[in-house]
Design an enzyme around this catalytic site. Structure first.
Site, mmCIF file in Angstrom:
data_model
loop_
_atom_site.group_PDB
_atom_site.id
_atom_site.type_symbol
_atom_site.label_atom_id
_atom_site.label_comp_id
_atom_site.label_asym_id
_atom_site.label_seq_id
_atom_site.Cartn_x
_atom_site.Cartn_y
_atom_site.Cartn_z
ATOM 1 N N GLU A 25 -2.551 6.987 8.138
ATOM 2 C CA GLU A 25 -3.293 7.998 7.379
ATOM 3 C C GLU A 25 -4.304 8.706 8.268
ATOM 4 O O GLU A 25 -4.755 8.150 9.285
ATOM 5 C CB GLU A 25 -4.059 7.348 6.221
ATOM 6 C CG GLU A 25 -3.190 6.766 5.147
ATOM 7 C CD GLU A 25 -3.996 6.136 4.032
ATOM 8 O OE1 GLU A 25 -3.465 6.024 2.926
ATOM 9 O OE2 GLU A 25 -5.164 5.755 4.275
ATOM 10 N N HIS A 49 -13.901 -3.453 9.484
ATOM 11 C CA HIS A 49 -13.236 -3.097 8.228
ATOM 12 C C HIS A 49 -13.436 -4.146 7.141
ATOM 13 O O HIS A 49 -12.694 -4.167 6.158
ATOM 14 C CB HIS A 49 -11.738 -2.852 8.447
ATOM 15 C CG HIS A 49 -11.436 -1.845 9.515
ATOM 16 N ND1 HIS A 49 -11.766 -0.512 9.407
ATOM 17 C CD2 HIS A 49 -10.860 -1.979 10.732
ATOM 18 C CE1 HIS A 49 -11.392 0.133 10.490
ATOM 19 N NE2 HIS A 49 -10.849 -0.738 11.321
ATOM 20 N N ARG A 88 -6.852 -8.341 -8.465
ATOM 21 C CA ARG A 88 -7.539 -9.633 -8.594
ATOM 22 C C ARG A 88 -9.027 -9.370 -8.775
ATOM 23 O O ARG A 88 -9.479 -8.220 -8.736
ATOM 24 C CB ARG A 88 -7.333 -10.468 -7.328
ATOM 25 C CG ARG A 88 -7.754 -9.738 -6.059
ATOM 26 C CD ARG A 88 -7.646 -10.597 -4.816
ATOM 27 N NE ARG A 88 -7.783 -9.848 -3.591
ATOM 28 C CZ ARG A 88 -8.928 -9.442 -3.048
ATOM 29 N NH1 ARG A 88 -10.071 -9.705 -3.661
ATOM 30 N NH2 ARG A 88 -8.949 -8.783 -1.911
ATOM 31 N N LYS A 101 0.816 -1.211 0.000
ATOM 32 C CA LYS A 101 0.000 0.000 0.000
ATOM 33 C C LYS A 101 0.853 1.265 0.000
ATOM 34 O O LYS A 101 0.529 2.244 -0.672
ATOM 35 C CB LYS A 101 -0.934 -0.017 1.209
ATOM 36 C CG LYS A 101 -2.047 -1.057 1.105
ATOM 37 C CD LYS A 101 -2.970 -0.964 2.300
ATOM 38 C CE LYS A 101 -4.180 -1.883 2.121
ATOM 39 N NZ LYS A 101 -3.812 -3.286 2.030
#
Length: 672
Positions: free
Chosen positions: A200, A235, A292, A116
């Site tokens: 973040e 999440h 994917r 990421k």
């Protein structure tokens, strides 16, 4: 097109790939572990190869065994499905080195988007908007804490190599950062073999909207519109829909073009998903790219009429995309519900056990390029990798199936989703079907007031709900008991075995445990054929008629107060599950004779709620603890679960060491 492919996965995605391949005349090879030898995906394929023991690290993550299986069976290509090795660049490269086509993007694209932090640096250079944060390589905890303080709380810590909500924590203040970081890194190393994280700013009231992209090897790329995946727990996605409610044509084009640009930046080929965090005012930020096929891809298929698995096979075989951008259009609205073995009222704790009852509503199979409007009221699709009698084990994730509905508009899709969930009957282990139905019926979801905190915002309507009134549940218990009585011994009333009396009434007692309370239900059968059902302070007239297949036509009350319901009732041991159009509920019917002489359980013991691995103890022998204090961390079904103290006390003994496996119900520690 290939002649034979190997499917390097299990469950519903393996079944789905096998079905599409069969329709195209392509033979398939299944792989399986010791836990999956009798799996539905094995039966769906033409051949099957054992690749190891039950744990994924000993089977589905052993890519060298998968390549050996492909070579041995003559498979020309490998479809990785999703999860496991689907985003593993080493596996993709190993396939290429072995001369086997990998049905997915090139290893370089997986590498570029797999981490990421690095992918966000790449997107920043490409001019794609990012959420403010730290995406650097330096993983010193002090630096990460400093960056979190600089960004401002709340912040989101996220595993750089992660996905599926694993290795992710929201941190509200600096005091919580160190513990959250340690937990994140543990979960990341266990799930992905890499404990690097990024930090973040946590966007308030964000929506999670993703764009489906597809590229071929001839330079053609398209976006197949968007999916809203905002409804999440821990999440992880719960409900997904396409198109996203409130999306304007201008914003759809802007997000779609940004997603295509992101994929082009890494020379992408195949199916991929670019995920965005979207603020309520429509501003969007790149979050990550999944290289994917996604679990939620069926909603895109439903609104476009295209089979994305077929696209994957054709593109991997060297063909051009079946459609270009100006040939794609949105038709109707689709919603997917993820049906999982989990307990929503226990913080979504995953469950294991046997699917003793597994009944689906009427549904249709996916149809390539179908005229979606012709599907009528049966526009329901079920993607599953299990059958009735199969077990949900602790080795893999807890998903049982995906239920997908389509409607001409969102209102019709919502109505079909509610009806389809009402017709889904699962008994034998805890599941989230009733929770999904309540979620879809909330005011927030019905009015498309969407963000990732929807479930938390609607807690009062979602958790601790009975599903059906107690008298209706008791009526289901009584109706089933009556139907099981043999009344066909003789034609005269003296031969009846239902408690008939010439004078007076017979009474049958049911000892019930309902929402933590013990109570009685009394069924009084009168000599004139009538009956009364008494539950607590409520007494109602009762009548039932067996319809077959565990279904009963039940009437409660008389006159203007009459209620007539059709109930499906299943009993497994002492557990009775009752399903109706209005909802479902479970009750325990206690066999008092079988429990005679039992004593109370010894106090002070704490057991594992499910099979798993002990990650860490948070207390030591002799420590004084308080109710609710975290005691141990257990890893199961790819997630960490914190075990809290049921009461005040002192730790008498720790019964396992970190790293040990513990079975469901096994004592973790004892309290004095």
């Amino acid at each position: 097109m290939f002649n034979k492919i190997l499917i390097a996965n299990r469950g519903e995605i393996a079944c789905r790939v096998a079905a599409t391949a069969r329709r195209l005349g392509v033979k398939t090879v299944a792989v399986y572990s010791d836990a999956d030898a009798d799996g539905r995906h094995v039966a769906a394929c033409d051949e099957a190869v054992r690749i190891g023991e039950a744990a994924p690290r000993d089977s589905y993550l052993r890519w060298e065994r998968i390549i050996e299986a492909a070579r041995a069976t003559g498979a020309q290509a490998v479809h990785p499905g999703y999860g496991f090795l689907s985003e593993n660049e080493d596996f993709a490269q190993a396939c290429a080195d072995a001369g086997i086509a990998f049905i997915g993007p090139p290893p370089s694209a997986i590498r570029a988007m797999g981490l990421k932090a690095e992918s966000k640096q790449l997107m920043e250079k490409a001019g794609v908007r990012l959420v403010p944060g730290y995406h650097g390589a330096d993983q010193d905890p002090a630096l990460l804490k400093h960056e979190a303080d600089r960004i401002g709380y709340p912040v989101l810590i996220k595993a750089s190599a992660g996905g599926g909500g694993k290795g992710m924590r929201i941190v509200a203040s600096g005091d919580e950062f160190a513990a959250a970081l340690a937990s994140c890194k543990r979960e990341a190393i266990n799930s992905f073999g890499d404990d690097a994280v990024l930090v973040e700013r946590y966007v308030q009231r964000p929506r999670h909207i993703e764009i489906q992209v597809f590229f071929d090897g001839h330079g053609n790329g398209v976006y197949l519109f968007e999916r809203d995946c905002s409804v999440q727990r821990r999440h992880q996605k719960v409900l997904e829909e396409a198109p996203a409610p409130g999306m304007t044509a201008e914003r759809r084009r802007e997000m779609g073009e940004a997603a295509v640009a992101a994929a082009r930046a890494v020379n992408y080929v195949g199916a991929g998903t670019v995920e965005f965090i979207v603020e309520q005012d429509g501003r969007f930020y790149f979050m990550e790219m999944n290289t994917r096929l996604q679990v939620e891809h069926p909603v895109t298929e439903a609104i476009t009429g295209h089979d994305l698995v077929e696209w994957q096979l054709r593109v991997a075989g060297g063909e051009r995309l079946p459609a270009l951008q100006d040939e794609l259009e949105i038709c109707g609205h689709a919603i997917e519900a993820r049906i999982c073995a989990e307990n929503p009222d226990a913080n979504f704790l995953p469950a294991t056990g046997t699917l003793s009852v597994l009944k689906w509503p009427p549904h249709v199979e996916f149809r390539r390029n179908a005229n979606l409007g012709s599907l009528g009221p049966a526009a329901v699709r079920v993607d599953t990798g299990v059958d009735e009698g199969d077990a949900i084990t602790p080795f893999y994730d807890s998903m049982i199936a995906k239920l997908i509905v389509w409607g001409q508009d969102r209102e019709q899709a919502l109505a079909r989703l509610d009806a389809a969930l009402a017709g889904t009957h699962i008994a034998g282990l805890v599941n989230n079907v009733a929770f999904l139905r309540r979620t879809a019926r909330t005011d927030s979801f019905a009015k498309a007031n969407l963000d990732t905190a929807l479930i938390e915002r609607e807690r009062a309507a979602l958790f601790g709900q009975a599903g059906l009134p107690l008298d209706v549940v008791a009526a289901g218990v009584a109706a089933r008991a009556i139907a099981l009585q043999d009344t066909t011994v003789g034609a005269d009333p003296w031969s009846r075995r239902d408690g008939w009396r010439m004078h007076g009434a017979s009474v049958r007692r049911f000892d019930l445990e309902w929402q933590g309370e013990s109570l009685q239900a009394l069924l009084e059968s009168r000599h004139d054929g009538g009956a009364l059902l008494k539950v607590g302070d409520v007494t109602v007239a009762f009548e039932s008629r067996a319809l077959g297949d565990d279904r009963y036509d039940v009437t409660l009350g008389t006159g203007a107060d009459t209620r007539r319901v059709v109930l499906s009732v299943y009993q497994l041991g002492e557990q009775v599950s009752v399903f109706a159009a209005a909802g479902s509920a479970q009750v325990t019917v206690v066999d008092t004779l079988s429990h005679a002489g039992e004593g109370h359980a010894e106090a002070g013991r704490l057991t594992a709620p499910m099979p798993g691995k002990v990650i860490a103890y948070l207390v030591g022998k002799g420590d004084a603890i308080k109710t609710g204090q975290p005691l141990a961390v257990l890893e199961a079904m790819k997630m960490e679960h914190t075990i809290a103290a049921p009461r005040d006390g002192t730790v008498a003994e720790l019964l396992f060491a970190p790293g040990d496996q513990v079975s469901e119900g096994g004592e973790l520690l004892t309290l004095e």
